[in-house]
Design a protein around this motif. Structure first.
Motif, PDB file in Angstrom:
ATOM      1  N   ARG A  77     -62.663 -22.865 -17.333  1.00  0.00           N
ATOM      2  CA  ARG A  77     -62.474 -23.518 -16.036  1.00  0.00           C
ATOM      3  C   ARG A  77     -60.984 -23.631 -15.754  1.00  0.00           C
ATOM      4  N   VAL A  78     -60.630 -23.448 -14.498  1.00  0.00           N
ATOM      5  CA  VAL A  78     -59.237 -23.635 -14.081  1.00  0.00           C
ATOM      6  C   VAL A  78     -59.253 -24.438 -12.788  1.00  0.00           C
ATOM      7  N   PHE A  79     -58.469 -25.505 -12.790  1.00  0.00           N
ATOM      8  CA  PHE A  79     -58.410 -26.360 -11.606  1.00  0.00           C
ATOM      9  C   PHE A  79     -57.054 -27.053 -11.580  1.00  0.00           C
ATOM     10  N   SER A  80     -56.742 -27.642 -10.431  1.00  0.00           N
ATOM     11  CA  SER A  80     -55.502 -28.417 -10.315  1.00  0.00           C
ATOM     12  C   SER A  80     -55.882 -29.890 -10.253  1.00  0.00           C
ATOM     13  N   LYS A  81     -55.071 -30.707 -10.926  1.00  0.00           N
ATOM     14  CA  LYS A  81     -55.327 -32.150 -10.945  1.00  0.00           C
ATOM     15  C   LYS A  81     -54.028 -32.862 -11.311  1.00  0.00           C
ATOM     16  N   ASP A  82     -53.704 -33.891 -10.565  1.00  0.00           N
ATOM     17  CA  ASP A  82     -52.535 -34.729 -10.870  1.00  0.00           C
ATOM     18  C   ASP A  82     -51.271 -33.911 -11.111  1.00  0.00           C
ATOM     19  N   GLN A  83     -50.978 -32.997 -10.219  1.00  0.00           N
ATOM     20  CA  GLN A  83     -49.771 -32.169 -10.289  1.00  0.00           C
ATOM     21  C   GLN A  83     -49.728 -31.270 -11.530  1.00  0.00           C
ATOM     22  N   GLU A  84     -50.903 -30.912 -12.037  1.00  0.00           N
ATOM     23  CA  GLU A  84     -50.997 -29.977 -13.160  1.00  0.00           C
ATOM     24  C   GLU A  84     -52.004 -28.890 -12.819  1.00  0.00           C
ATOM     25  N   ILE A  85     -51.776 -27.714 -13.367  1.00  0.00           N
ATOM     26  CA  ILE A  85     -52.788 -26.662 -13.372  1.00  0.00           C
ATOM     27  C   ILE A  85     -53.420 -26.745 -14.755  1.00  0.00           C
ATOM     28  N   VAL A  86     -54.744 -26.831 -14.803  1.00  0.00           N
ATOM     29  CA  VAL A  86     -55.447 -27.086 -16.056  1.00  0.00           C
ATOM     30  C   VAL A  86     -56.359 -25.905 -16.368  1.00  0.00           C
ATOM     31  N   PHE A  87     -56.161 -25.323 -17.545  1.00  0.00           N
ATOM     32  CA  PHE A  87     -57.016 -24.252 -18.071  1.00  0.00           C
ATOM     33  C   PHE A  87     -57.855 -24.875 -19.180  1.00  0.00           C
ATOM     34  N   VAL A  88     -59.177 -24.824 -19.051  1.00  0.00           N
ATOM     35  CA  VAL A  88     -60.063 -25.413 -20.049  1.00  0.00           C
ATOM     36  C   VAL A  88     -60.956 -24.333 -20.626  1.00  0.00           C
ATOM     37  N   VAL A  89     -61.023 -24.269 -21.952  1.00  0.00           N
ATOM     38  CA  VAL A  89     -61.993 -23.418 -22.643  1.00  0.00           C
ATOM     39  C   VAL A  89     -62.933 -24.372 -23.359  1.00  0.00           C
ATOM     40  N   GLU A  90     -64.230 -24.259 -23.031  1.00  0.00           N
ATOM     41  CA  GLU A  90     -65.201 -25.194 -23.586  1.00  0.00           C
ATOM     42  C   GLU A  90     -66.383 -24.439 -24.184  1.00  0.00           C
ATOM     43  N   ASP A  91     -66.980 -25.077 -25.184  1.00  0.00           N
ATOM     44  CA  ASP A  91     -68.107 -24.450 -25.870  1.00  0.00           C
ATOM     45  C   ASP A  91     -69.211 -25.462 -26.105  1.00  0.00           C
ATOM     46  N   ARG A  92     -70.308 -24.993 -26.640  1.00  0.00           N
ATOM     47  CA  ARG A  92     -71.433 -25.844 -27.007  1.00  0.00           C
ATOM     48  C   ARG A  92     -71.701 -25.737 -28.504  1.00  0.00           C
ATOM     49  N   GLY A  93     -70.622 -25.670 -29.265  1.00  0.00           N
ATOM     50  CA  GLY A  93     -70.729 -25.607 -30.722  1.00  0.00           C
ATOM     51  C   GLY A  93     -70.873 -26.992 -31.314  1.00  0.00           C
ATOM     52  N   PRO A  94     -70.489 -27.154 -32.582  1.00  0.00           N
ATOM     53  CA  PRO A  94     -70.664 -28.435 -33.272  1.00  0.00           C
ATOM     54  C   PRO A  94     -69.691 -29.524 -32.836  1.00  0.00           C
ATOM     55  N   GLY A  95     -68.675 -29.189 -32.076  1.00  0.00           N
ATOM     56  CA  GLY A  95     -67.693 -30.189 -31.670  1.00  0.00           C
ATOM     57  C   GLY A  95     -66.706 -30.474 -32.785  1.00  0.00           C
ATOM     58  N   LEU A  96     -65.911 -31.517 -32.603  1.00  0.00           N
ATOM     59  CA  LEU A  96     -64.846 -31.862 -33.541  1.00  0.00           C
ATOM     60  C   LEU A  96     -65.123 -33.236 -34.139  1.00  0.00           C
ATOM     61  N   SER A  97     -64.926 -33.360 -35.433  1.00  0.00           N
ATOM     62  CA  SER A  97     -65.066 -34.673 -36.049  1.00  0.00           C
ATOM     63  C   SER A  97     -63.859 -35.524 -35.646  1.00  0.00           C
ATOM     64  N   ALA A  98     -63.981 -36.831 -35.810  1.00  0.00           N
ATOM     65  CA  ALA A  98     -62.884 -37.740 -35.446  1.00  0.00           C
ATOM     66  C   ALA A  98     -61.607 -37.386 -36.212  1.00  0.00           C
TER      67      ALA A  98
END
Length: 190
Positions: A101-122
């Motif tokens: 996903r790529v979008f603009s928010k709060d004076q930033e251009i944001v590139f997001v790569v997201e998955d549906r894997g196991p996630g990250l531990s704390a």
């Protein structure tokens, strides 16, 4: 056999590239070449470059409509996207979808790569961008440099890299760069 040799060569090439990139970061030899870039071109270029590594994945691309050209270093930002996409492919089960996903928010251009894997531990969440950090569950073969390079290349451009778990499972990694809009085009008087 030929495919295995090609894959091994690709891994070796990425390893050498990552080592060189980390050395350039540590010695201060990264000088971003900031210029106007087309965001859609950048995303599609990264996906084309990783076509073999992402084969069999459902890649969902969501670009905000009417994104203007953005000032950034095209090569450094593409390498960030490449590393995030490879990270998602390595740390999720085969055939798991990956989103960009790529979008603009709060004076930033944001590139997001997201998955549906196991996630990250704390414990991993606070360490994933550290040099040579590898999660205990990480598959063999990585060096722990990919996300450190993402962080370094992003910060070299005045931005920041973030990671978080997604609601419903998986992880989301973001590259946030300052959004500098193009100046208005002056029309020529007749």
């Amino acid at each position: 056999m030929v495919r295995e040799v090609q894959e091994a060569a690709g891994r070796l090439n990425r390893l050498v590239g990552n080592l060189l990139s980390m050395t350039r970061l540590e010695t201060g030899h990264i000088q971003p070449k900031i210029d106007w870039c087309d965001v859609a071109d950048l995303v599609h270029s990264a996906l084309r470059e990783l076509e073999r590594e992402l084969a069999g994945r459902d890649i969902k691309v969501d670009l905000e409509e009417h994104l203007p050209p953005v000032k950034m270093d095209f090569v450094l930002t593409q390498q960030c996207l490449n590393n995030l996409l490879l990270n998602a492919a390595v740390h999720t089960p085969a055939r798991t979808p990956i989103g960009v996903r790529v979008f603009s928010k709060d004076q930033e251009i944001v590139f997001v790569v997201e998955d549906r894997g196991p996630g990250l531990s704390a414990e991993n969440l606070g360490s994933v961008f550290n040099k040579f950090y590898r999660a205990p569950s990480a598959p063999a073969g990585g060096t722990g440099l990919g996300l450190a390079i993402v962080k370094g290349f992003t910060e070299a451009q005045g931005g920041r890299a973030t990671a978080e778990n997604r609601a419903g499972g998986g992880a989301a990694f973001a590259v946030r760069l300052p959004l500098i809009k193009a100046p208005p085009i002056e029309s020529e008087a007749p």
